[in-house]
Design an enzyme around this catalytic site. Structure first.
Site, short mmCIF file in Angstrom:
data_model
loop_
_atom_site.label_atom_id
_atom_site.label_comp_id
_atom_site.label_asym_id
_atom_site.label_seq_id
_atom_site.Cartn_x
_atom_site.Cartn_y
_atom_site.Cartn_z
N GLU A 153 -2.14 3.00 -12.17
CA GLU A 153 -0.89 3.27 -11.79
C GLU A 153 0.23 3.74 -13.08
OE1 GLU A 153 2.48 0.49 -9.76
OE2 GLU A 153 0.35 -0.37 -9.45
N ASP A 157 11.07 -4.20 -10.98
CA ASP A 157 10.31 -4.48 -12.24
C ASP A 157 11.04 -5.88 -13.08
OD1 ASP A 157 8.92 -2.25 -11.94
OD2 ASP A 157 10.30 -1.02 -13.02
#
Length: 300
Positions: A78, A89
């Protein structure tokens, strides 16, 4: 969709496209990631999906790091597209993305990373916030990504209801589209996600941002079961897996285990300084092997 009967013949005779070229049709090949996960299922194993931002700690080292991940046990890579305003994130990936942006990372360069992963024998995905793809151009991105050997796109902030352009472009170029499901998703929402996903559904093990955790709750197992009942063929779990033991636990019920922060952390010390030398790559290799062993042997 092609017209039928005389209308189709008439349309073909008029041929409004320049030079008589036919418009690009839809791709009917198998899902790249789905096919890989089918193979793992036949062997009664889970796949290891590893995340790393492109351009971290610098563009050249990131390519070597991506090769290192594949060579030491990651099955699907990924590749993150760093973004200045992430919504999903955690601090480790935010710090790595900030470093990548400081190093001059640009979206066009990520296709070098895609080619690197494909040539190393891994299956390359891109994880990106939708704004980056939108501004690059959805059709242009799909074409460039496909030409580089890309398999599919993970879109954490794009829901199927608003993904018409991407669904059409991904169908046209045979790219997987991976939407997210969370523990608070209703059964109706899970059905929408499952119906529109191709490759797998990304099951977020908990609400919140990414990051390493000391333990994994039982909620992702229930989410995987619910997502399968909603129609998903493959469900992979991410957010929070940081040790081989955690990876092995998730691998007993998920089709794939997604690890991000724990891999990124090997090349980023507690002060936020990135490692561009062999020490960082060696630490990445060791962590990758540790996680791969736990994930791949979980059902043995």
């Amino acid at each position: 969709m092609l017209e039928s009967g005389s209308a189709a013949t008439s349309a073909q005779m008029k041929d409004p496209t320049p030079g008589g070229a036919q418009p690009l049709g839809f791709h009917h090949g198998d899902s790249p990631v789905g096919s890989l996960l089918d193979g793992f299922k036949e062997r009664n194993e889970a796949a290891f999906i590893g995340y790393l931002p492109y351009g971290f700690p610098d563009p050249d080292t990131s390519l070597e790091a991506l090769r290192t991940m594949v060579e030491h046990g990651v099955d699907v890579v990924e590749i993150g597209l760093p973004y200045s305003d992430p919504v999903m994130d955690g601090p480790v990936i935010q710090a790595a993305s900030h470093i990548a942006l400081q190093q001059g990372e640009r979206i066009a360069g990520v296709f070098d990373a895609v080619e690197t992963v494909a040539k190393a024998g891994g299956v390359p995905l891109i994880m990106s916030y939708w704004n980056l793809i939108f501004h690059y151009g959805v059709e242009r991105f799909a074409k460039d990504f496909s030409n580089a050997g890309g398999a599919g796109l993970i879109t954490p902030d794009l829901i199927p209801d608003e993904a018409g352009d991407w669904i059409e472009a991904s169908d046209r170029y045979g790219l997987d589209r991976i939407f997210l499901a969370s523990p608070d998703s209703t059964n109706e929402r899970l059905a929408v996600v499952a119906r529109n996903s191709r490759g797998f559904v990304y099951a977020a093990s908990r609400m919140g941002v990414t990051g390493e955790r000391s333990s994994i709750s039982t909620s992702p197992e229930l989410l995987v079961e619910r997502t399968r009942q909603a129609g998903a063929q493959h469900v992979c779990v991410g957010i929070g897996v940081s040790t081989a033991e955690q990876g092995a636990k998730v691998a007993t019920y998920a089709d794939g285990v997604i690890v991000g922060s724990a891999l990124v952390h090997t090349m980023l010390d507690d002060s936020g300084t990135a490692s561009t030398g062999r020490a960082g790559l060696s630490a990445l290799a060791a962590k990758t092997e540790e996680l791969a062993q736990g994930i791949h042997q979980a059902r043995a």
